[in-house]
Enzyme design. Structure first.
Site, PDB file in Angstrom:
ATOM      1  N   ALA A  61      34.731  47.098  -4.011  1.00 41.79           N
ATOM      2  CA  ALA A  61      33.503  46.568  -4.608  1.00 41.79           C
ATOM      3  C   ALA A  61      33.750  46.198  -6.068  1.00 41.79           C
ATOM      4  O   ALA A  61      34.480  46.876  -6.780  1.00 41.79           O
ATOM      5  CB  ALA A  61      32.397  47.612  -4.506  1.00 41.79           C
TER       6      ALA A  61
ATOM      7  N   ARG B 202       0.814  -1.225   0.000  1.00 33.89           N
ATOM      8  CA  ARG B 202       0.000   0.000   0.000  1.00 33.89           C
ATOM      9  C   ARG B 202       0.844   1.272   0.000  1.00 33.89           C
ATOM     10  O   ARG B 202       0.346   2.369  -0.218  1.00 33.89           O
ATOM     11  CB  ARG B 202      -0.934   0.000   1.220  1.00 33.89           C
ATOM     12  CG  ARG B 202      -2.127  -0.898   1.044  1.00 33.89           C
ATOM     13  CD  ARG B 202      -2.889  -1.050   2.337  1.00 33.89           C
ATOM     14  NE  ARG B 202      -2.170  -1.903   3.291  1.00 33.89           N
ATOM     15  CZ  ARG B 202      -2.541  -2.086   4.555  1.00 33.89           C
ATOM     16  NH1 ARG B 202      -3.598  -1.464   5.029  1.00 33.89           N
ATOM     17  NH2 ARG B 202      -1.856  -2.874   5.352  1.00 33.89           N
TER      18      ARG B 202
ATOM     19  N   TYR C 218      27.192  33.715  -1.778  1.00 35.85           N
ATOM     20  CA  TYR C 218      27.446  32.277  -1.741  1.00 35.85           C
ATOM     21  C   TYR C 218      28.839  32.067  -1.165  1.00 35.85           C
ATOM     22  O   TYR C 218      29.832  32.516  -1.753  1.00 35.85           O
ATOM     23  CB  TYR C 218      27.358  31.638  -3.138  1.00 35.85           C
ATOM     24  CG  TYR C 218      27.825  30.203  -3.081  1.00 35.85           C
ATOM     25  CD1 TYR C 218      27.147  29.279  -2.283  1.00 35.85           C
ATOM     26  CD2 TYR C 218      28.957  29.773  -3.763  1.00 35.85           C
ATOM     27  CE1 TYR C 218      27.592  27.973  -2.164  1.00 35.85           C
ATOM     28  CE2 TYR C 218      29.404  28.466  -3.660  1.00 35.85           C
ATOM     29  CZ  TYR C 218      28.722  27.569  -2.843  1.00 35.85           C
ATOM     30  OH  TYR C 218      29.162  26.281  -2.720  1.00 35.85           O
TER      31      TYR C 218
ATOM     32  N   ARG D 170      39.101  46.906 -11.562  1.00 37.90           N
ATOM     33  CA  ARG D 170      37.943  47.706 -11.962  1.00 37.90           C
ATOM     34  C   ARG D 170      38.288  48.428 -13.256  1.00 37.90           C
ATOM     35  O   ARG D 170      39.375  48.995 -13.358  1.00 37.90           O
ATOM     36  CB  ARG D 170      37.710  48.759 -10.879  1.00 37.90           C
ATOM     37  CG  ARG D 170      36.279  48.981 -10.553  1.00 37.90           C
ATOM     38  CD  ARG D 170      36.169  50.000  -9.473  1.00 37.90           C
ATOM     39  NE  ARG D 170      35.705  49.436  -8.218  1.00 37.90           N
ATOM     40  CZ  ARG D 170      35.573  50.148  -7.102  1.00 37.90           C
ATOM     41  NH1 ARG D 170      35.933  51.417  -7.069  1.00 37.90           N
ATOM     42  NH2 ARG D 170      35.116  49.591  -6.025  1.00 37.90           N
TER      43      ARG D 170
ATOM     44  N   ASN E 214       0.986   2.383   6.808  1.00 34.32           N
ATOM     45  CA  ASN E 214       0.848   1.501   5.644  1.00 34.32           C
ATOM     46  C   ASN E 214       0.855   2.234   4.317  1.00 34.32           C
ATOM     47  O   ASN E 214       1.102   1.644   3.287  1.00 34.32           O
ATOM     48  CB  ASN E 214      -0.459   0.707   5.757  1.00 34.32           C
ATOM     49  CG  ASN E 214      -0.379  -0.314   6.870  1.00 34.32           C
ATOM     50  OD1 ASN E 214       0.528  -1.146   6.893  1.00 34.32           O
ATOM     51  ND2 ASN E 214      -1.290  -0.223   7.818  1.00 34.32           N
TER      52      ASN E 214
ATOM     53  N   LYS F  39      28.083  26.852   2.457  1.00 37.09           N
ATOM     54  CA  LYS F  39      28.291  25.402   2.327  1.00 37.09           C
ATOM     55  C   LYS F  39      29.700  25.035   2.750  1.00 37.09           C
ATOM     56  O   LYS F  39      30.665  25.659   2.295  1.00 37.09           O
ATOM     57  CB  LYS F  39      28.079  24.972   0.872  1.00 37.09           C
ATOM     58  CG  LYS F  39      28.116  23.469   0.695  1.00 37.09           C
ATOM     59  CD  LYS F  39      28.828  23.019  -0.567  1.00 37.09           C
ATOM     60  CE  LYS F  39      30.329  23.052  -0.434  1.00 37.09           C
ATOM     61  NZ  LYS F  39      31.051  22.467  -1.546  1.00 37.09           N
TER      62      LYS F  39
END
Ligand code: UD1
Ligand code: MG
Length: 429
Positions: free
Chosen positions: A396, A15, A339, A413, A221, A325
């Site tokens: 930056a 099932r 990230y 830059r 089940n 991560k």
């Protein structure tokens, strides 16, 4: 601990409609069979799991996490049914407790209750408004007389609302004597374990019904049952964590893995997901963040932060839309849109919005190491492997492709050019 436990898990689980064996479907991060084994281990050191369908897969997955579990492979062709499952099983202690592998909500306390008392057999019973699907239990005064499977019931017997929850604690000597005597002369032509009750009664043995909570003894089940069991398990986990001092905003929207641990005073806002063996210490996880197999120590994450496996955050602030991560951040601020993968970042460093560690070249992963007090300007790309020493400033928009020495400024830059009145020339005044 002088009790043996046998967990029946040889059934096909049709099932469930799944290629994954039924008992390996997870509840709160753990296969449901593991929840049963965990409860069993609290009262016994002689545990046997009976398998047949996908036995190799299930056995391998149990052996990865547990030692000293015994296995018995049921000869299901010759001896189908719950009684057949017990054929050839040997146990060590004078009493044997038989459990089903698909009852992940069972607790050690209930198992203890089922093993207590002086009866020759204790069996679990539940009273249900709708008893359909279960074996009906015939009780005379305080003694169980017989269990009759639904398919073998007369219409009158079928009305009985006291049903067999499927767990028994039995004198091992009786069990060893009865199992070889089981017959399959019934509607399903199976060897029913439940027939041992009648055998015991015929010998004037005491068979005590132990009334148990329906919630714990419900079998899983189907995928619908699985989802319902998940809700119950989550509520238990969250209740005990809140009692231990964790604050939860709208707990119904929070998911917590059963393997996660919490210390100190942690706060989980709505929509938070905590997966795997995460460890939170005085952590504040803001709305809709996902933490997976990570350590969050005296740090805050989110809203909408994602901390992936093997990350360690100590005294750090990780803001919205930041993905981390396999990185260690100590005393770091990474407030927005970044990230950070395969990185080590040290105290006092600030990671500007849009910073990306370019950790993968399509073949392998490389490390980014950032020292103390580094100011990483917005929209910086750190092409790994790369090391930034202490007290560095990165302008930056810089693409860092070489290591940067202590105390330096790194800037890459193209010079800005402006053309006076260009707008008006192009669009007109
Ligand atoms: C069984 C009981 C029934 C009880 C119900 C409670 C019998 C004959 N009936 O019903 O009285 O109300 O449990 O849930 O025991 N299994 C094996 N080998 C087999 C068949 C089953 O190991 O050949 C295992 C299953 O994996 C499962 C457990 O035994 O963990 C129970 O099997 P299941 O088919 O769900 O029980 P029922 O026959 O429905
Ligand atoms: Mg069955």
């Amino acid at each position: 601990m002088s009790i043996s436990i046998v967990i029946l898990a040889a059934g096909k689980g049709t099932r469930m409609k799944s290629k994954t064996p039924k008992v390996l479907h997870t509840i709160s991060g753990k296969p449901m069979l593991f929840h049963t084994i965990d409860a069993a281990q609290q009262i016994s050191d002689d545990i046997t799991v009976v398998l047949h369908h996908q036995a190799d897969l299930i056995q391998a997955s149990i052996e990865q996490h547990y030692q000293d579990i015994h296995f018995h492979i049921q000869d299901i062709k010759q001896f189908p049914g719950t009684g057949g499952a017990m054929k050839g099983v040997t146990t060590q202690y004078p009493k044997t407790l038989i459990l089903n592998g698909d009852m992940p909500l069972i607790t050690a306390d209930s198992l203890r209750q089922l093993t207590s008392g002086k009866s020759d057999i204790n069996m679990s019973v539940i009273r249900l408004d709708d008893p359909s699907g279960y074996g009906r239990v015939m009780i005379d005064e305080c003694n169980v007389q017989e269990i009759i499977e639904e398919k073998d019931c007369t219409p009158e017997q079928r009305k009985t609302q006291t049903v067999n929850a499927g767990i028994y604690c039995i004198d091992s000597e009786l069990l060893n004597r009865y199992i070889p005597q089981l017959k399959n002369a019934n509607a399903q032509q199976e060897y029913y374990l439940t027939d041992i009750i009648k055998m015991a009664v015929d010998e004037n043995r005491m068979v005590a019904p132990i009334y148990v909570a329906e919630e714990e003894f419900k079998g899983v089940n189907s995928k619908y049952d699985l989802a319902n069991a998940e809700v119950i398990m989550q509520n238990r986990i969250k209740k005990s964590l809140m009692e231990a001092g964790v604050i939860m905003r709208l707990p119904d929207t929070i998911f917590i893995d059963s393997r996660a641990t919490f210390e100190g005073e942690c706060i989980l806002e709505n929509g938070v997901t905590i997966l795997g063996e995460s460890k939170l210490i005085n952590a504040h996880i803001k709305a809709h963040s996902v933490i997976e197999d990570a350590v969050i120590d005296n740090s805050d994450v989110g809203p909408m932060g994602r901390i992936r496996p093997q990350s360690v955050l100590v005294g750090s602030h990780v803001g919205n839309f930041v993905e981390v991560k396999k990185s260690t951040l100590t005393g770091v601020k990474a407030g927005h849109l970044s990230y950070l993968g395969d990185a080590t970042i040290d105290e006092g460093s600030n990671i500007g919005a849009g910073t990306i560690t370019c950790n993968y070249d399509g073949k392998a992963k490389y490390k980014t190491i950032i020292g103390k007090n580094v100011f990483v300007g917005s929209d910086t790309q750190l092409v790994a492997p790369v090391t930034i020493a202490d007290n560095v400033m990165i302008a930056a928009g810089t693409t860092v492709t070489k290591d940067v020495a202590e105390g330096s400024l790194a800037i890459s830059r193209t010079p800005l050019k402006t053309v006076t009145n260009f707008f008006y020339k192009f669009f007109g005044k």
